[in-house]
Design an enzyme around this catalytic site. Structure first.
Site, PDB file in Angstrom:
ATOM      1  N   GLU A   1       0.816  -1.211   0.000  1.00 34.29           N
ATOM      2  CA  GLU A   1       0.000   0.000   0.000  1.00 34.29           C
ATOM      3  C   GLU A   1       0.847   1.257   0.000  1.00 34.29           C
ATOM      4  O   GLU A   1       0.515   2.238  -0.690  1.00 34.29           O
ATOM      5  CB  GLU A   1      -0.948  -0.013   1.195  1.00 34.29           C
ATOM      6  CG  GLU A   1      -2.062  -1.044   1.061  1.00 34.29           C
ATOM      7  CD  GLU A   1      -2.982  -1.090   2.251  1.00 34.29           C
ATOM      8  OE1 GLU A   1      -4.049  -1.734   2.142  1.00 34.29           O
ATOM      9  OE2 GLU A   1      -2.646  -0.488   3.288  1.00 34.29           O
TER      10      GLU A   1
ATOM     11  N   HIS B   1     -10.180   0.271  -0.660  1.00 36.31           N
ATOM     12  CA  HIS B   1     -10.622  -0.527   0.477  1.00 36.31           C
ATOM     13  C   HIS B   1     -12.134  -0.742   0.472  1.00 36.31           C
ATOM     14  O   HIS B   1     -12.662  -1.398   1.373  1.00 36.31           O
ATOM     15  CB  HIS B   1     -10.199   0.142   1.786  1.00 36.31           C
ATOM     16  CG  HIS B   1      -8.739  -0.003   2.090  1.00 36.31           C
ATOM     17  ND1 HIS B   1      -7.766   0.785   1.506  1.00 36.31           N
ATOM     18  CD2 HIS B   1      -8.070  -0.860   2.904  1.00 36.31           C
ATOM     19  CE1 HIS B   1      -6.581   0.431   1.953  1.00 36.31           C
ATOM     20  NE2 HIS B   1      -6.736  -0.571   2.799  1.00 36.31           N
TER      21      HIS B   1
END
Length: 248
Positions: A144, A177
């Site tokens: 990420e 997400h």
């Protein structure tokens, strides 16, 4: 955007979608090996998560290792290693503070229920297969930070001020997400890690902060969950006892 960054983004996207193909293949392999179907249904998602994240991390790090490209942030003089470590530690507290502030805004100003379905799903995977901790606490944060801070934020920062680059990359972070209701929460995290990256000129700093934060959260919600519940139970008993004494 450099082609190396494009390959990394493709790797990340393929990893996110790989479960649609990888899990059925892993399930069939388990059946051939004689594993019971019910057990496979419980274990396959966790095992595939670890496999996919580990492979993606290895590929991404290999691409970066072979790349000589540096964005405008990394072309500046980085802070010394000692200062980088200090900032990584500070970054953990900054991340938790930003997260707490975002939760307060979402809960009390916007009326959004606290708690993340994404986090709950992850904890359930960890409970079923503890090795998933590697994907959650190590591989995930590394990927990420490389994707959302080094590549997306770094590329935007070449063309626009910090605020807008951090805002856009944080919104993409939230969408990735699939929890748009917690956009403020993910934006708070994104701004924090972007700040650490720009401040230190080292992507390893937000990586360490992110890894540390995720590790702490997993430990609190999984490893020490029973101890926390017991502490809460005892605190409630003490409060009830105190109220009883005050009544008399």
């Amino acid at each position: 955007m450099k082609k190396e960054y494009g390959f990394i983004l493709i790797t990340y996207i393929v990893m996110q979608l790989s479960a649609f193909v990888g899990q059925p293949l892993l399930y069939e392999a388990g059946l051939i090996a004689g594993v019971e179907p019910d057990r496979l249904k419980a274990l396959v998602p966790g095992y595939w998560t670890v496999i996919a994240f580990a492979l993606a991390t290895a590929i991404v790090l290999l691409i970066l290792w072979r790349s000589t490209y540096r964005n405008s942030i990394e072309r500046q003089a980085p802070v010394p290693p000692g200062s980088a470590m200090v900032w990584a530690i500070i970054g953990v507290f900054m991340a938790f503070a930003a997260q707490y502030a975002a939760i307060m805004v979402e809960t009390f100003l916007l009326g959004i229920e606290p708690g993340s379905q994404n986090t709950q799903d992850i904890i359930e995977l960890v409970q079923g297969l503890p090795v998933v901790v590697l994907a959650v606490a190590v591989f995930g944060p590394i990927l990420e930070e490389i994707v959302f801070r080094k590549i997306i934020f770094g590329s935007l920062y070449n063309r626009m001020p910090f605020f807008f680059a951090a805002l856009i990359s944080s919104l993409i972070f939230s969408v990735a997400h699939m929890e748009l209701e917690h956009t403020i929460l993910y934006a708070a995290m994104g701004f924090t890690f972007a700040f650490l990256y720009v401040k230190t000129k080292r992507i390893i700093v937000p990586i360490v902060a992110h890894v540390s934060m995720n590790t702490f959260v997993v430990l609190m919600q999984y490893v020490f969950a029973d101890d926390l519940q017991e502490m809460i139970r005892k605190a409630e008993q003490m409060e009830q006892l105190s109220q009883s004494i005050n009544w008399w």
